[in-house]
Design an enzyme around this catalytic site. Sequence first.
Site, PDB file in Angstrom:
ATOM      1  N   GLU A  17       0.841  -1.203   0.000  1.00  0.00           N
ATOM      2  CA  GLU A  17       0.000   0.000   0.000  1.00  0.00           C
ATOM      3  C   GLU A  17       0.873   1.249   0.000  1.00  0.00           C
ATOM      4  OE1 GLU A  17      -3.566   0.079   2.521  1.00  0.00           O
ATOM      5  OE2 GLU A  17      -2.892   2.024   3.278  1.00  0.00           O
ATOM      6  N   THR A  48      -4.046   4.855  -1.234  1.00  0.00           N
ATOM      7  CA  THR A  48      -5.048   5.400  -0.314  1.00  0.00           C
ATOM      8  C   THR A  48      -5.741   6.631  -0.914  1.00  0.00           C
ATOM      9  OG1 THR A  48      -3.537   6.875   0.847  1.00  0.00           O
ATOM     10  CG2 THR A  48      -3.718   4.620   1.689  1.00  0.00           C
ATOM     11  N   TYR A  49      -6.865   6.982  -0.272  1.00  0.00           N
ATOM     12  CA  TYR A  49      -7.700   8.081  -0.761  1.00  0.00           C
ATOM     13  C   TYR A  49      -8.061   8.977   0.416  1.00  0.00           C
ATOM     14  CZ  TYR A  49     -11.707  10.286  -3.149  1.00  0.00           C
ATOM     15  OH  TYR A  49     -12.588  11.166  -3.717  1.00  0.00           O
ATOM     16  N   ALA A  51      -6.759   9.780   3.036  1.00  0.00           N
ATOM     17  CA  ALA A  51      -6.614   9.111   4.338  1.00  0.00           C
ATOM     18  C   ALA A  51      -6.320  10.109   5.452  1.00  0.00           C
ATOM     19  CB  ALA A  51      -5.524   8.058   4.260  1.00  0.00           C
ATOM     20  N   ARG A 108     -15.845   3.656   4.095  1.00  0.00           N
ATOM     21  CA  ARG A 108     -16.623   4.816   4.538  1.00  0.00           C
ATOM     22  C   ARG A 108     -15.691   6.010   4.710  1.00  0.00           C
ATOM     23  NH1 ARG A 108     -18.399   5.407  10.556  1.00  0.00           N
ATOM     24  NH2 ARG A 108     -16.188   5.959  10.525  1.00  0.00           N
ATOM     25  N   GLY A 109     -14.505   5.771   5.314  1.00  0.00           N
ATOM     26  CA  GLY A 109     -13.583   6.876   5.588  1.00  0.00           C
ATOM     27  C   GLY A 109     -13.869   7.491   6.944  1.00  0.00           C
ATOM     28  N   TYR A 144     -11.578  -5.349  10.762  1.00  0.00           N
ATOM     29  CA  TYR A 144     -10.847  -4.907  11.958  1.00  0.00           C
ATOM     30  C   TYR A 144     -10.686  -6.032  12.978  1.00  0.00           C
ATOM     31  CZ  TYR A 144     -11.925  -0.600   9.629  1.00  0.00           C
ATOM     32  OH  TYR A 144     -12.003   0.377   8.668  1.00  0.00           O
ATOM     33  N   LYS A 164     -21.467  -5.942   4.516  1.00  0.00           N
ATOM     34  CA  LYS A 164     -20.572  -5.478   3.447  1.00  0.00           C
ATOM     35  C   LYS A 164     -20.286  -6.639   2.486  1.00  0.00           C
ATOM     36  CE  LYS A 164     -16.751  -3.550   5.144  1.00  0.00           C
ATOM     37  NZ  LYS A 164     -15.997  -2.451   5.761  1.00  0.00           N
ATOM     38  N   GLN A 175      -7.278  -4.125   9.010  1.00  0.00           N
ATOM     39  CA  GLN A 175      -6.545  -3.038   9.673  1.00  0.00           C
ATOM     40  C   GLN A 175      -5.247  -3.623  10.233  1.00  0.00           C
ATOM     41  OE1 GLN A 175      -5.488  -0.158  10.009  1.00  0.00           O
ATOM     42  NE2 GLN A 175      -7.392   0.867  10.620  1.00  0.00           N
TER      43      GLN A 175
HETATM   44  P1  FAD Z   1     -17.790   0.726   7.544  1.00  0.00           P
HETATM   45  O1  FAD Z   1     -17.615  -0.656   7.040  1.00  0.00           O
HETATM   46  O2  FAD Z   1     -18.917   1.526   7.039  1.00  0.00           O
HETATM   47  O3  FAD Z   1     -17.875   0.627   9.143  1.00  0.00           O
HETATM   48  C1  FAD Z   1     -17.795   1.798   9.953  1.00  0.00           C
HETATM   49  C2  FAD Z   1     -18.494   1.547  11.284  1.00  0.00           C
HETATM   50  O4  FAD Z   1     -19.901   1.420  11.068  1.00  0.00           O
HETATM   51  C3  FAD Z   1     -18.069   0.240  11.982  1.00  0.00           C
HETATM   52  O5  FAD Z   1     -18.053   0.493  13.360  1.00  0.00           O
HETATM   53  C4  FAD Z   1     -19.157  -0.740  11.608  1.00  0.00           C
HETATM   54  O6  FAD Z   1     -19.336  -1.744  12.598  1.00  0.00           O
HETATM   55  C5  FAD Z   1     -20.385   0.169  11.527  1.00  0.00           C
HETATM   56  N1  FAD Z   1     -21.373  -0.286  10.540  1.00  0.00           N
HETATM   57  C6  FAD Z   1     -21.138  -0.713   9.279  1.00  0.00           C
HETATM   58  N2  FAD Z   1     -22.295  -1.015   8.651  1.00  0.00           N
HETATM   59  C7  FAD Z   1     -23.276  -0.774   9.534  1.00  0.00           C
HETATM   60  C8  FAD Z   1     -24.694  -0.874   9.476  1.00  0.00           C
HETATM   61  N3  FAD Z   1     -25.319  -1.290   8.368  1.00  0.00           N
HETATM   62  N4  FAD Z   1     -25.405  -0.533  10.579  1.00  0.00           N
HETATM   63  C9  FAD Z   1     -24.771  -0.091  11.703  1.00  0.00           C
HETATM   64  N5  FAD Z   1     -23.434   0.026  11.817  1.00  0.00           N
HETATM   65  C10 FAD Z   1     -22.707  -0.298  10.738  1.00  0.00           C
HETATM   66  N6  FAD Z   1      -9.482   5.776   5.337  1.00  0.00           N
HETATM   67  C11 FAD Z   1      -9.343   6.755   4.420  1.00  0.00           C
HETATM   68  O7  FAD Z   1      -9.844   7.867   4.643  1.00  0.00           O
HETATM   69  N7  FAD Z   1      -8.682   6.551   3.233  1.00  0.00           N
HETATM   70  C12 FAD Z   1      -8.120   5.334   2.923  1.00  0.00           C
HETATM   71  O8  FAD Z   1      -7.528   5.168   1.859  1.00  0.00           O
HETATM   72  C13 FAD Z   1      -8.245   4.275   3.885  1.00  0.00           C
HETATM   73  N8  FAD Z   1      -7.723   3.044   3.634  1.00  0.00           N
HETATM   74  C14 FAD Z   1      -7.935   2.042   4.532  1.00  0.00           C
HETATM   75  C15 FAD Z   1      -7.458   0.745   4.243  1.00  0.00           C
HETATM   76  C16 FAD Z   1      -7.662  -0.302   5.133  1.00  0.00           C
HETATM   77  C17 FAD Z   1      -7.153  -1.687   4.770  1.00  0.00           C
HETATM   78  C18 FAD Z   1      -8.353  -0.073   6.356  1.00  0.00           C
HETATM   79  C19 FAD Z   1      -8.571  -1.209   7.331  1.00  0.00           C
HETATM   80  C20 FAD Z   1      -8.816   1.186   6.668  1.00  0.00           C
HETATM   81  C21 FAD Z   1      -8.627   2.251   5.771  1.00  0.00           C
HETATM   82  N9  FAD Z   1      -9.112   3.538   6.036  1.00  0.00           N
HETATM   83  C22 FAD Z   1      -8.955   4.541   5.100  1.00  0.00           C
HETATM   84  C23 FAD Z   1      -9.751   3.851   7.311  1.00  0.00           C
HETATM   85  C24 FAD Z   1     -11.291   3.685   7.271  1.00  0.00           C
HETATM   86  O9  FAD Z   1     -11.851   4.609   6.367  1.00  0.00           O
HETATM   87  C25 FAD Z   1     -11.822   3.915   8.679  1.00  0.00           C
HETATM   88  O10 FAD Z   1     -11.424   2.859   9.515  1.00  0.00           O
HETATM   89  C26 FAD Z   1     -13.317   4.186   8.821  1.00  0.00           C
HETATM   90  O11 FAD Z   1     -13.558   4.601  10.171  1.00  0.00           O
HETATM   91  C27 FAD Z   1     -14.209   2.984   8.574  1.00  0.00           C
HETATM   92  O12 FAD Z   1     -14.283   2.657   7.263  1.00  0.00           O
HETATM   93  P2  FAD Z   1     -15.007   1.275   6.822  1.00  0.00           P
HETATM   94  O13 FAD Z   1     -14.986   1.262   5.356  1.00  0.00           O
HETATM   95  O14 FAD Z   1     -14.442   0.134   7.551  1.00  0.00           O
HETATM   96  O15 FAD Z   1     -16.486   1.594   7.353  1.00  0.00           O
END
Ligand code: FAD
Length: 287
Positions: A17, A48-49, A51, A108-109, A144, A164, A175
């Site tokens: 990455e 990354t986007y 981040a 989600r970010g 995570y 998802k 993570q």
């Molecule tokens: P989600 O999957 O939407 O989850 C977020 C939270 O919501 C979790 O607590 C989950 O349990 C909860 N949730 C999900 N779906 C539901 C539902 N239907 N109902 C109720 N609760 C729900 N961030 C950046 O800004 N740019 C990047 O490039 C970036 N790259 C990453 C790469 C990796 C491999 C990882 C692990 C993380 C990365 N992140 C990045 C960080 C990430 O954006 C954050 O961790 C963010 O807080 C969560 O994103 P997610 O896509 O996991 O969210």
Amino acid sequence: MKISGLFKRGRPVFSLEVFPPKKDGSINSIYSTLDGLRDLSPDYISVTYGAGGNLADTKTRQIASLIKNQYGIEAMAHLTCVSCSEAEVENILVDFKKYGIENILALRGDVNPNVPPKDDFRYASELTSFIKARGGFDVAGACYPECHTEAPDIDTDIENLKKKVDAGADFLVTQLFFDNSYFYSFREKAVRAGINIPMTAGIMPVTNKNQIERMVTMCGASIPRALSHIMAKYSDDPKALLDAGVEYAAIQIDGLLRSSVDGIHLYTMNNPEVAKRIFAAVKKTSL
Ligand code: FAD
């Protein structure tokens, strides 16, 4: 090429990455990073986007396109929906297609406190189904092993992760974690919850005490005793800390490979020399 096919070869998928140069930095600075990483022959490189709450721009697409079209390495572009409306995502997908980018890590970010979030998509699962409905992309999702910081507990987080997966995610990237037992236990729970897509383990080498402490605060990963001992012992000796960090990451990866991990995703922090040293230390035959 769609990345999901790589998991069917019967050996772990090895990915790296990188992040785009900071706000005012020229895109050219990424060339030396990619020149170095190319020597490792990764299966793909992700970009990354926006981040850390940074404002996103087109650099992710530009770099993903560079990786794919100039370096000849498969690319995965990260995309966060907290910073994009539906119409903006639609335009980004058109742009990705134009440049041959076929793999997206749909996220989600994290909300940037200075920028009001867009609310067309609430969760990454909604972005995942939106992209899958348009067709033409493999979509990865984040997961995570030590629970997402906003989830009340790991079981709820896994229930949400299943949404998802049901939305069409093709594979998962974890993570960072420093204790493999969290990964093993999470993988087992995920399988029990019906999550059967490949799960790649995200590994971040400890090369700098402050950087790791910042990351850990942000993402909630815990630091095992052995690692905190290393960080304390070498706090005034950056070279020794780096050597120990490289060895720690290599041991983590070796353990994961022995436990039939689907893939290793190395957070390179744009440092090819560290990545090279880690993989030189890991038993190459398994990769
Ligand atoms: P989600 O999957 O939407 O989850 C977020 C939270 O919501 C979790 O607590 C989950 O349990 C909860 N949730 C999900 N779906 C539901 C539902 N239907 N109902 C109720 N609760 C729900 N961030 C950046 O800004 N740019 C990047 O490039 C970036 N790259 C990453 C790469 C990796 C491999 C990882 C692990 C993380 C990365 N992140 C990045 C960080 C990430 O954006 C954050 O961790 C963010 O807080 C969560 O994103 P997610 O896509 O996991 O969210």
